[in-house]
Design a protein around this motif. Sequence first.
Motif, PDB file in Angstrom:
ATOM      1  N   UNK A 170     -21.380  13.961-102.498  1.00 24.82           N
ATOM      2  CA  UNK A 170     -21.600  15.011-101.503  1.00 24.82           C
ATOM      3  C   UNK A 170     -22.513  16.102-102.049  1.00 24.82           C
ATOM      4  N   UNK A 171     -22.357  16.425-103.336  1.00 24.31           N
ATOM      5  CA  UNK A 171     -23.213  17.454-103.936  1.00 24.31           C
ATOM      6  C   UNK A 171     -24.683  17.057-103.879  1.00 24.31           C
ATOM      7  N   UNK A 172     -24.970  15.785-104.194  1.00 19.72           N
ATOM      8  CA  UNK A 172     -26.359  15.327-104.158  1.00 19.72           C
ATOM      9  C   UNK A 172     -26.883  15.221-102.726  1.00 19.72           C
ATOM     10  N   UNK A 173     -26.033  14.784-101.809  1.00 22.01           N
ATOM     11  CA  UNK A 173     -26.458  14.686-100.412  1.00 22.01           C
ATOM     12  C   UNK A 173     -26.705  16.072 -99.827  1.00 22.01           C
ATOM     13  N   UNK A 174     -25.828  17.022-100.149  1.00 24.52           N
ATOM     14  CA  UNK A 174     -26.037  18.403 -99.703  1.00 24.52           C
ATOM     15  C   UNK A 174     -27.365  18.922-100.239  1.00 24.52           C
ATOM     16  N   UNK A 175     -27.622  18.630-101.533  1.00 28.42           N
ATOM     17  CA  UNK A 175     -28.879  19.091-102.132  1.00 28.42           C
ATOM     18  C   UNK A 175     -30.083  18.470-101.447  1.00 28.42           C
ATOM     19  N   UNK A 176     -29.983  17.185-101.050  1.00 31.58           N
ATOM     20  CA  UNK A 176     -31.120  16.485-100.461  1.00 31.58           C
ATOM     21  C   UNK A 176     -31.293  16.718 -98.975  1.00 31.58           C
ATOM     22  N   UNK A 177     -30.273  17.246 -98.314  1.00 30.00           N
ATOM     23  CA  UNK A 177     -30.363  17.474 -96.864  1.00 30.00           C
ATOM     24  C   UNK A 177     -30.263  18.964 -96.532  1.00 30.00           C
ATOM     25  N   UNK A 178     -29.069  19.513 -96.655  1.00 33.94           N
ATOM     26  CA  UNK A 178     -28.884  20.934 -96.329  1.00 33.94           C
ATOM     27  C   UNK A 178     -29.711  21.824 -97.237  1.00 33.94           C
TER      28      UNK A 178
END
Length: 446
Positions: A170-178
Amino acid sequence: MNSQIVLTKDELAATPSASNIVGNRGRTITLLVFLTLLNILNFADRFLIQGFAVDMIRDLHLSNLEFTLLTGFVFTTFYTVMGLFMGALADRVHRPRLIAFGIFSWSALTAATGFANNFMQLGLVRMFTGVGEAVLTPAALGILGDRFKQHQRAFAAGFYYLGAPIGIGAAFIIAGTLGTVVGWRNCFFILGAIGVVLTGFLFLLREPRNEQQIQHAASKRPVTAVFAEIRLALRASPALCLLILGGVLVIFAQGAFVLDQVWLVQEKHLGRQHAQQLAGIMFIAGGVLGSLLGGYLADLLQAHRAGGRLWFLALIYLLGVPVGYIYRLLDTTGMAFYICMFIGRMMITIGYGPLFACLQDLVPVQLSSTMTAFMILCMTLFGTSLGNLAVGVLADVFRTAGYDTPITLAVMVGMAPWLLAIPCFVMAARMMETSVAKSFAGDVAV
């Protein structure tokens, strides 16, 4: 020596009975899911800095060494040392309230990360964030150990450690999207606010122990006795010592992955956003499967032979670790790269359930949180921190020496201790089998 510490009569009287510790199945599953949710937040907060590695190194003008210090020693020194006392405290106080204190503290400091403007400011925030996060796992695993039967503990611990792959992913996805929309600073603000809100729900959780048991533990065993208790536990069980050493070696190797985002961008030439999203998806998919599969299969093997969870760890790493080396040498254009990446993410989480279930098997229930905290201290301080530091130093040295792939070389050196963990688990398994055989022989003789 026996693998378990002998309890005194007073300590046995204060130990919860099976009828007290295994509650309603529905409430127990709800508790497991909620604690896992908190652990997801725990890892998401902790690894968001790695998700934004490229951005934060650029914006705050950090070197590879400074960045690995932030993810390693700066964070883990306070996290592990305070965790030892928080684990001892969890064995003596109302654990849900203690967890509430920890979550509120680390969430407020996560939000404060968004205000950092340099290495020193970020280091101070990370340092004290570790104090808050040190509370959760010793207390949570202690509660789960009370609520789940012995033959289900690896599954329960493995499920709880779904927080690692889902939170990291989730941390990486948040970084790559939000992160691309609101920026890295605002992402820290948002995650911190979520944690503060969740704090209130902790006051609805029930403590499995009754007040008499808590008061007995607090009065008979002061927190200052923690070092004597740990020394006694280690002296009583060589298998426990080998388990902890094996865990340290495994986590040291995993600490070498701290520069993976930079590695994917600089040496594998993936786009920054693509690398963030890919890492997030792989952590969630591979990590979740690893946690669930590790807990289930380890419990299954344990049911058929003493030390089964340890044999599982030895076998799975013997088969899986070579894939980690192959992965570093593959080209990103082939499917083999992504298959090996998926297996590698499984290897990161597959051992959590068996490791902590074995720990609870080897220590008495009243030392569960204390020894969990001690194992986390050893694995984090001597595993994650040294692994992070080693790969950061080696990457800078290899870069200065003119190597084309300095991070690849640094990680491959840093993963070597993973193989050394295998004989530790084998020897510990044999000790457990010998202990059980002697115990059985003694019962037959009587």
